[in-house]
Write a protein that holds these residues in place. Structure first.
Motif, PDB file in Angstrom:
ATOM      1  N   THR A 152     -56.858  71.477 -13.361  1.00  0.00           N
ATOM      2  CA  THR A 152     -57.928  71.485 -14.365  1.00  0.00           C
ATOM      3  C   THR A 152     -58.914  72.622 -14.142  1.00  0.00           C
ATOM      4  OG1 THR A 152     -59.485  70.082 -13.133  1.00  0.00           O
ATOM      5  CG2 THR A 152     -57.771  68.966 -14.435  1.00  0.00           C
ATOM      6  N   GLY A 153     -58.800  73.293 -12.999  1.00  0.00           N
ATOM      7  CA  GLY A 153     -59.727  74.376 -12.685  1.00  0.00           C
ATOM      8  C   GLY A 153     -60.986  73.920 -11.985  1.00  0.00           C
ATOM      9  N   VAL A 154     -61.102  72.621 -11.706  1.00  0.00           N
ATOM     10  CA  VAL A 154     -62.279  72.083 -11.014  1.00  0.00           C
ATOM     11  C   VAL A 154     -61.959  71.991  -9.521  1.00  0.00           C
ATOM     12  CG1 VAL A 154     -63.860  70.127 -10.792  1.00  0.00           C
ATOM     13  CG2 VAL A 154     -62.948  70.749 -13.038  1.00  0.00           C
ATOM     14  N   SER A 155     -62.760  72.635  -8.682  1.00  0.00           N
ATOM     15  CA  SER A 155     -62.536  72.559  -7.247  1.00  0.00           C
ATOM     16  C   SER A 155     -63.056  71.228  -6.718  1.00  0.00           C
ATOM     17  CB  SER A 155     -63.243  73.702  -6.527  1.00  0.00           C
ATOM     18  OG  SER A 155     -64.649  73.531  -6.583  1.00  0.00           O
ATOM     19  N   LEU A 156     -62.540  70.803  -5.575  1.00  0.00           N
ATOM     20  CA  LEU A 156     -63.007  69.563  -4.963  1.00  0.00           C
ATOM     21  C   LEU A 156     -64.506  69.640  -4.642  1.00  0.00           C
ATOM     22  CD1 LEU A 156     -60.111  68.563  -2.546  1.00  0.00           C
ATOM     23  CD2 LEU A 156     -61.045  67.174  -4.392  1.00  0.00           C
ATOM     24  N   LYS A 157     -64.958  70.806  -4.223  1.00  0.00           N
ATOM     25  CA  LYS A 157     -66.370  70.979  -3.896  1.00  0.00           C
ATOM     26  C   LYS A 157     -67.234  70.813  -5.131  1.00  0.00           C
ATOM     27  CE  LYS A 157     -69.661  74.187  -1.791  1.00  0.00           C
ATOM     28  NZ  LYS A 157     -69.835  75.521  -1.153  1.00  0.00           N
ATOM     29  N   ASP A 158     -66.848  71.470  -6.222  1.00  0.00           N
ATOM     30  CA  ASP A 158     -67.616  71.360  -7.458  1.00  0.00           C
ATOM     31  C   ASP A 158     -67.577  69.933  -7.994  1.00  0.00           C
ATOM     32  OD1 ASP A 158     -68.294  74.021  -7.367  1.00  0.00           O
ATOM     33  OD2 ASP A 158     -66.715  74.672  -8.732  1.00  0.00           O
ATOM     34  N   PHE A 159     -66.412  69.302  -7.877  1.00  0.00           N
ATOM     35  CA  PHE A 159     -66.268  67.920  -8.330  1.00  0.00           C
ATOM     36  C   PHE A 159     -67.227  67.009  -7.577  1.00  0.00           C
ATOM     37  CE2 PHE A 159     -64.101  63.748  -7.776  1.00  0.00           C
ATOM     38  CZ  PHE A 159     -64.057  63.351  -9.112  1.00  0.00           C
ATOM     39  N   GLY A 160     -67.271  67.145  -6.259  1.00  0.00           N
ATOM     40  CA  GLY A 160     -68.121  66.290  -5.439  1.00  0.00           C
ATOM     41  C   GLY A 160     -69.600  66.522  -5.642  1.00  0.00           C
ATOM     42  N   ASN A 161     -69.977  67.699  -6.144  1.00  0.00           N
ATOM     43  CA  ASN A 161     -71.386  68.036  -6.352  1.00  0.00           C
ATOM     44  C   ASN A 161     -71.857  67.789  -7.782  1.00  0.00           C
ATOM     45  OD1 ASN A 161     -71.935  68.872  -3.712  1.00  0.00           O
ATOM     46  ND2 ASN A 161     -71.138  70.918  -4.090  1.00  0.00           N
ATOM     47  N   THR A 162     -70.993  67.258  -8.621  1.00  0.00           N
ATOM     48  CA  THR A 162     -71.316  67.048 -10.032  1.00  0.00           C
ATOM     49  C   THR A 162     -71.575  65.574 -10.309  1.00  0.00           C
ATOM     50  OG1 THR A 162     -69.898  68.911 -10.649  1.00  0.00           O
ATOM     51  CG2 THR A 162     -70.507  67.383 -12.405  1.00  0.00           C
ATOM     52  N   GLY A 174     -58.407  62.582 -17.430  1.00  0.00           N
ATOM     53  CA  GLY A 174     -57.479  62.758 -18.543  1.00  0.00           C
ATOM     54  C   GLY A 174     -56.912  64.157 -18.639  1.00  0.00           C
ATOM     55  N   ARG A 175     -57.619  65.143 -18.084  1.00  0.00           N
ATOM     56  CA  ARG A 175     -57.141  66.539 -18.151  1.00  0.00           C
ATOM     57  C   ARG A 175     -56.175  66.886 -17.020  1.00  0.00           C
ATOM     58  NH1 ARG A 175     -62.655  67.557 -19.376  1.00  0.00           N
ATOM     59  NH2 ARG A 175     -63.060  68.488 -17.340  1.00  0.00           N
ATOM     60  N   THR A 176     -56.023  65.992 -16.035  1.00  0.00           N
ATOM     61  CA  THR A 176     -55.081  66.260 -14.944  1.00  0.00           C
ATOM     62  C   THR A 176     -53.648  66.078 -15.434  1.00  0.00           C
ATOM     63  OG1 THR A 176     -55.080  63.968 -14.147  1.00  0.00           O
ATOM     64  CG2 THR A 176     -56.743  65.462 -13.217  1.00  0.00           C
ATOM     65  N   ASN A 177     -52.719  66.673 -14.726  1.00  0.00           N
ATOM     66  CA  ASN A 177     -51.300  66.549 -15.080  1.00  0.00           C
ATOM     67  C   ASN A 177     -50.682  65.345 -14.375  1.00  0.00           C
ATOM     68  OD1 ASN A 177     -51.338  68.992 -16.569  1.00  0.00           O
ATOM     69  ND2 ASN A 177     -51.063  70.167 -14.695  1.00  0.00           N
ATOM     70  N   LEU A 178     -49.879  64.595 -15.091  1.00  0.00           N
ATOM     71  CA  LEU A 178     -49.140  63.504 -14.463  1.00  0.00           C
ATOM     72  C   LEU A 178     -48.157  64.074 -13.458  1.00  0.00           C
ATOM     73  CD1 LEU A 178     -48.340  61.216 -17.540  1.00  0.00           C
ATOM     74  CD2 LEU A 178     -50.022  60.779 -15.753  1.00  0.00           C
TER      75      LEU A 178
END
Length: 549
Positions: A152-162, A174-178
């Motif tokens: 999705t282009g979201v890094s784990l670091k950015d995800f955890g800080n959002t 929903g944007r992740t791939n199965l």
């Protein structure tokens, strides 16, 4: 001068030798208290990956026989942990999420066979119309774990800080791939349990924190359990720390032979119903007794909740974790662990009515070792029930001498029988076996092992990437290409997979193919505004420059 340096070196070697000998001949801890104290002590740290800091509770037949606190709640203030210190419990949260879902099922507010689109119609159809509540609970939904964010282009670091609202979190998922067709394979997925949380809120009209309080916390009078805000977590819980060993000269300035640092911040909205709760060992004991005595859920629906599915996973629990059974083939248990940055947790309910619960403000503890050793001492057992017959993998010659693939397969067949579900060799085992066959130039066997790994294991994107890089920079770099290719075949929309394949082709100096891969990585990366897009473009430019030379 040289003689002085030599004398210093000899003194150092002698000191280390004496220290190692002291540790080697240290008597085996006899009691549970002796054991945990030895884990807190640097001499035993390597056995559980980190010095222990936290709380431990052990019970037999519903009666607590041991409870104690160790280490510091806050290293800055030197505040000690106490038996009622609150810790983040990580994925032990999933037990509570599963219970809340099953309560709604029992109340006929929802069905296990419902598709998630019934409650979250805004999700993409490949998920909304095909994934069921049962599949989310049993980790068979096909959803990825956190590594699925890469696509999705979201890094784990950015995800955890959002900070996300529940709906926003569901939309990210929903944007992740199965990673597989829903219902076909087991893939541990915290994202699946996050969607369960969104569904709980949608059906009940309450926040997860309020629903948890209403349906579990207050009925059981769990005074130190809940889902708190970022501010609450920061002020009320033991601070989390991570630890890594250090060697050489760094060892002399180390603490317990390693470096301990405070864990990074993670927004509670991202831990959510998969891992965001906090509790104490005393509260979790009350919780475990309530599950066993059907206080929150009828026996009929509790048995459904505790029915093993693929890989022994029930709803929020695991039946007969193979890493524990492997150490004592006589034990049977329900359990689940939790691991956040800076925290580790575990609840284990053994069939012999032993309950073991620990909470720690240290990352990445070796849970199977802690549980095994505590269980031995709680029941006055000798350490003689380990599954035997695991073949030596240090070299091809020793592997063959120990029975080779026949012995390896027999070992895991027996472990599968004891565990009650199919247990395959670990990724590290497969890597090691492939490597020793390659080193012995047994290419056909290595290729057959690789094929089995691709077809039987269903490796995720991160695993395939790891194998690729491990081989790329080994003595058999040509073997890496197949893993990177498999990754792009299985995950064709992953910009990271294409970038890695491009890097492999650069190593092989096949710049035309590398160019095509990097172009693909950039196109896919631009679609999702991938955090590594700048790197993809730099790699593309470097290859173009090489071709234009």
């Amino acid at each position: 001068m040289k003689k002085r340096i030599l004398r210093v070196c000899l003194i150092i070697v002698l000191a280390l030798t004496i220290w190692a000998a002291f540790i080697a001949f240290k008597p085996e801890p006899k009691t549970i208290g002796d054991l945990i104290e030895s884990y807190e002590d640097p001499g035993m740290k390597i056995k559980i990956r980190s010095p222990f800091s936290g709380t431990v509770l052990v019970a037999k037949k519903g009666e607590v026989i041991f409870k104690e606190a160790y280490g510091e709640k806050d290293r800055l203030t030197n505040a000690p942990n106490a038996i009622d210190t609150k810790f983040g419990i990580g994925s032990v949260t999933k037990q509570f999420t599963a219970m809340l879902i099953m309560q709604l099922v029992e109340e006929k507010a929802m069905k296990l066979e419902d598709t998630i689109g019934k409650y979250l119609p805004y999700l993409p159809k490949d998920k909304a119309s095909h994934i069921t509540i049962h599949q989310l609970l049993s980790h068979t939904s096909g959803l990825p774990h956190y590594n699925g964010l890469q696509s999705t282009g979201v890094s784990l670091k950015d995800f955890g800080n959002t900070s996300y609202s529940s709906k926003e979190l569901a939309e990210v998922i929903g944007r992740t791939n199965l990673v597989s067709k829903p219902g076909t394979e087991f893939t541990y997925s915290s994202f699946g349990y996050d969607l369960l949380g969104v569904i709980l809120e949608e059906i009940s009209g309450d926040s997860f924190a309020d629903l948890l309080d209403k349906k579990i916390v207050k009925p059981l009078n769990l005074t130190n359990t809940g889902f708190g805000t970022n501010e609450y977590i920061s002020k009320e819980l033991a601070k989390g720390y991570s630890y890594r060993e250090v060697y050489g000269w760094d060892w002399w300035n180390s603490e317990h032979g390693g470096k301990t640092v405070e864990a990074p911040f993670r927004d509670q909205s991202t831990a959510y119903t998969a891992g965001g709760m906090h509790s104490t060992v005393l509260d979790l004991f009350i919780w475990s007794e309530a599950v066993k005595s059907y206080k929150l859920l009828s026996q009929e629906f509790t048995e459904i909740m505790l029915t093993p599915n693929k890989n022994g996973h029930c709803y929020g629990w695991v039946r007969n974790w193979d890493d524990v059974v492997e150490k004592n083939i006589n034990v049977r248990l329900y359990g689940h662990g939790g691991a956040l940055a800076g925290n580790s947790a575990f609840i284990a309910l053994y069939d012999d009515e032993t309950t073991i619960i620990y909470l720690s403000n240290r990352s990445n503890l070796k849970a199977e070792e802690i549980l095994h050793q505590i269980h031995l001492r709680a029941n006055n057992l000798k350490n003689e029930y380990k599954l035997k017959g695991y073949p030596n993998r240090s070299s091809y010659a020793k592997f063959i001498e120990a029975g080779g693939m026949v012995s390896l397969q027999d070992y895991f067949n027996r472990l599968s029988e004891y565990s009650g579900y199919k247990v395959n060799p670990s990724n590290s085992t497969m890597m090691g076996v492939m490597r020793i066959h390659l080193e012995a130039e047994k290419i056909e066997i290595a290729d057959s092992l690789k094929t089995v790994f691709f077809k039987t294991y269903g490796p995720d994107e991160g695993t395939l990437n790891q194998f690729g890089y491990d081989f790329l920079y080994s003595d058999n770099p040509e073997y890496a290409l197949e893993f990177f290719k498999e990754n792009t075949l299985k995950f064709p929309n992953s910009s990271n997979a294409w970038d890695s394949l491009g890097e492999a082709y650069v190593v092989y100096k096949d710049y035309e193919k590398a160019l095509a891969c990097y172009k693909k990585a950039v196109i896919l990366g631009e679609k999702v505004e991938h955090s590594s897009l700048k790197s993809y473009k730099e790699n593309l430019k470097n290859v173009q420059d090489k071709l234009n030379m």
